[in-house]
Design an enzyme around this catalytic site. Structure first.
Site, PDB file in Angstrom:
ATOM      1  N   GLU A 263      -0.528   9.464  12.098  1.00 15.18           N
ATOM      2  CA  GLU A 263       0.490  10.067  11.227  1.00 15.18           C
ATOM      3  C   GLU A 263       1.318  11.054  12.034  1.00 15.18           C
ATOM      4  O   GLU A 263       0.784  11.712  12.926  1.00 15.18           O
ATOM      5  CB  GLU A 263      -0.181  10.770  10.047  1.00 15.18           C
ATOM      6  CG  GLU A 263      -0.923   9.825   9.105  1.00 15.18           C
ATOM      7  CD  GLU A 263      -1.516  10.538   7.887  1.00 15.18           C
ATOM      8  OE1 GLU A 263      -1.344  11.788   7.780  1.00 15.18           O
ATOM      9  OE2 GLU A 263      -2.136   9.875   7.048  1.00 15.18           O
ATOM     10  N   HIS A 281       1.028  10.410   2.677  1.00 14.78           N
ATOM     11  CA  HIS A 281       0.022  11.483   2.570  1.00 14.78           C
ATOM     12  C   HIS A 281       0.383  12.455   1.439  1.00 14.78           C
ATOM     13  O   HIS A 281       0.559  13.652   1.642  1.00 14.78           O
ATOM     14  CB  HIS A 281      -0.118  12.229   3.898  1.00 14.78           C
ATOM     15  CG  HIS A 281      -1.485  12.806   4.108  1.00 14.78           C
ATOM     16  ND1 HIS A 281      -2.125  12.782   5.310  1.00 14.78           N
ATOM     17  CD2 HIS A 281      -2.338  13.431   3.266  1.00 14.78           C
ATOM     18  CE1 HIS A 281      -3.311  13.358   5.202  1.00 14.78           C
ATOM     19  NE2 HIS A 281      -3.455  13.761   3.970  1.00 14.78           N
TER      20      HIS A 281
END
Length: 531
Positions: A263, A281
């Site tokens: 990420e 997220h």
């Protein structure tokens, strides 16, 4: 003079007002955290720093933080804080581990609905002016079997929500007791059964060595055809490449992912596949959750700065400064005892009994209890701390009891920990020598004298010849150097144990070679936080 707090990230005005109402001088500069040079210039003026994720509390920043006493993170993740450097500076690091549990659980439930009814794809199709009603045939959640991997705080909420949707829920969690499972209304199963019988699988575990790639290619292949998989926990729990292949083949009917191995995720094997719902997220991204954690961190920091009370500290026990001078080594011993049993126990723990003998019985036993439980629970939850440990243990149905007694035997003081499961009891005792170093002095009722090291190996066997030679030769041939070697036995020909302190972690291949000898009942590599 009133303590001064800097809020360098976006917290709500209500949270900022809490500081003011508690008599704290607060500066609210929500954009400052992004300017590390300017932040370093001013940080020396403050006793407290309240942050979210944008501010990076590095070792370099802490060098300028000459007056800083506490860093409060509104949220659970503290990857943006150098906790080792903070500890060396005497700065407490707090977080708010329970403020976003409901929000994350709800996101997982929302992802299940989205995947079951193909809502994102159907929405995009309809927005494009198509009317593909027959293309988006979904499935109901009612009466489907949900497999929950990890039934702790968030997983437990998901279990309850799923039961409210009339789903059948199976839970896999080595630390889930039968009583807690009954309370949640779920069946406690092994991972193998969960994989084979689940229509939906949702993950709610931290990313640690034991859970990394828990849905590996091999385990994904064991799942029921048509399964749908949800991950709102941590990236790295699922083999994303293998999952993408199974989605393309049709074995897996859909997936919902909020977290990814890398990420920010700008590309991923799961992207652009049919019936895969992806979000960036967003597990904790609700107004309520962000407000809750902001209010909590303001309360916690205010309590500490005004009264000295410590809540949800990641790097400091809940003890006074005077107690800490004496208790420091004992707190470390308590944590080691818990870590020993936690790493050896692979079934639900029903009860933990802690005996304090001699001088240690006069210390802050609440803090010592917390250290034991924290050490034990860190094997499944690395974010656990001295404050949250009792709550997590209680949530899993673990009963904690303690006993004190005057000095008995050789040592002026010692701690003995006994862990009770459905099938056995496991005990270990330790003390602190005059040099301040913790030692293990008894395991399974067998007396020993073992220094605690970062990398250790524990073996059990029947007392017979050849054990020492086999251990030494096998480890030596595979490059494992022994720093310390301790043996013990009940009697000649009886139960025997060995505890080895190694220079490096034991490779799996070396463990397998020891197992091939057939001499050992158990071979358990152990890791301890000794710094």
């Amino acid at each position: 003079m009133a303590p001064k707090v800097l809020v360098s990230d976006k917290l709500s005005e209500t949270a900022v007002q809490i500081f003011r109402d508690r008599g704290i001088d607060v500066d609210f500069m929500p954009e400052l955290g992004k300017d590390k040079e300017k932040l370093a210039e001013v940080i020396g003026n403050y006793d407290g720093l309240a942050i979210r994720s944008a501010t990076k509390v590095t070792e370099k920043l802490l060098e300028s933080a000459t007056n800083l006493k506490v860093v409060g993170r509104a949220g659970i993740g503290t990857d943006n804080v150098d906790k080792v450097a903070a500890s060396k500076k005497g700065v407490i690091v707090m977080n708010t581990p329970f403020g976003n549990m409901v929000t994350t659980a709800e996101h997982a439930i929302a992802m299940m609905f989205a995947v079951a009814r193909q809502i994102p794809e159907a929405s995009a199709s309809t927005h494009a002016g198509k009317w593909e009603k027959s293309k988006f045939m979904g499935v109901e959640l009612t009466n489907k079997t949900l497999g929950v991997i990890g039934a702790g705080n968030i997983g437990g909420i998901v279990c309850r929500r799923a039961r409210g949707l009339e789903m059948k829920v199976n839970a896999y969690d080595p630390f889930l007791s039968e009583d807690r499972a009954n309370e949640l209304g779920v069946r406690k199963v092994e991972l193998e059964e969960l994989l084979e019988k689940s229509d939906f699988i949702t993950l709610h575990v931290p990313l640690i060595e034991a859970t990394k790639n828990i849905l590996s290619r091999e385990n994904l292949a064991k799942t029921k055809k048509g399964v749908r998989i949800i991950n709102c926990a941590r990236g790295g729990l699922v083999d994303e490449v293998a999952l993408a292949e199974l989605l393309k083949s049709g074995h897996v009917a859909g997936a919902g992912f909020d977290v990814f191995a890398e990420e920010p995720a700008t590309e991923n094997p799961l992207f652009n596949l049919p019936n895969v719902v992806c979000t960036p997220h967003l597990g904790a991204a609700t107004t309520e959750a962000q407000e809750n954690v902001a209010l909590q961190v303001a309360e916690q920091m205010s309590d500490y700065l005004m009264t000295g009370a410590v809540t949800n500290a990641l790097n400091m026990p809940s003890v006074t400064a005077e107690e800490a001078k004496v208790m420091g080594p004992w707190l470390k011993l308590a944590e080691h005892l818990g870590a020993f049993t936690g790493q050896l126990t692979d079934e639900p723990i029903k009860a933990v009994n802690i005996l304090y003998d001699g001088g240690v019985a006069e210390m802050n036993l609440e803090a010592l209890n917390c250290a034991v439980i924290a050490g034990m629970m860190k094997t499944v939850n690395p974010d656990v701390n001295l404050v949250s440990a009792p709550l997590i243990a209680a949530d899993r149905g673990i009963k904690v009891s303690r006993t004190t007694q005057p000095k008995t035997g050789t040592f002026d003081a010692y701690i003995k920990l006994t862990v009770v499961t459905e099938t056995r009891e496991r005990s270990i005792a330790g003390t602190v020598f005059s040099d301040g170093k913790p030692r293990f002095i008894q395991i399974k009722g067998i007396n020993i004298d073992a220094e605690v090291g970062q990398h250790m190996l524990y073996t059990t066997n029947k007392d017979t010849s050849g054990i020492i030679g086999t251990l030494g030769q096998t480890l030596g041939e595979n490059g494992a150097n022994i720093a310390n070697f301790t043996l013990g036995r009940t009697e000649v020909g009886g139960d025997a144990i060995a505890l080895l302190y190694l220079d490096e972690a034991l490779p799996n291949a070396t463990r397998e070679k020891l197992a091939e000898t057939g001499l050992f009942q158990s071979i358990c590599p152990l890791e301890f936080a000794v710094s």
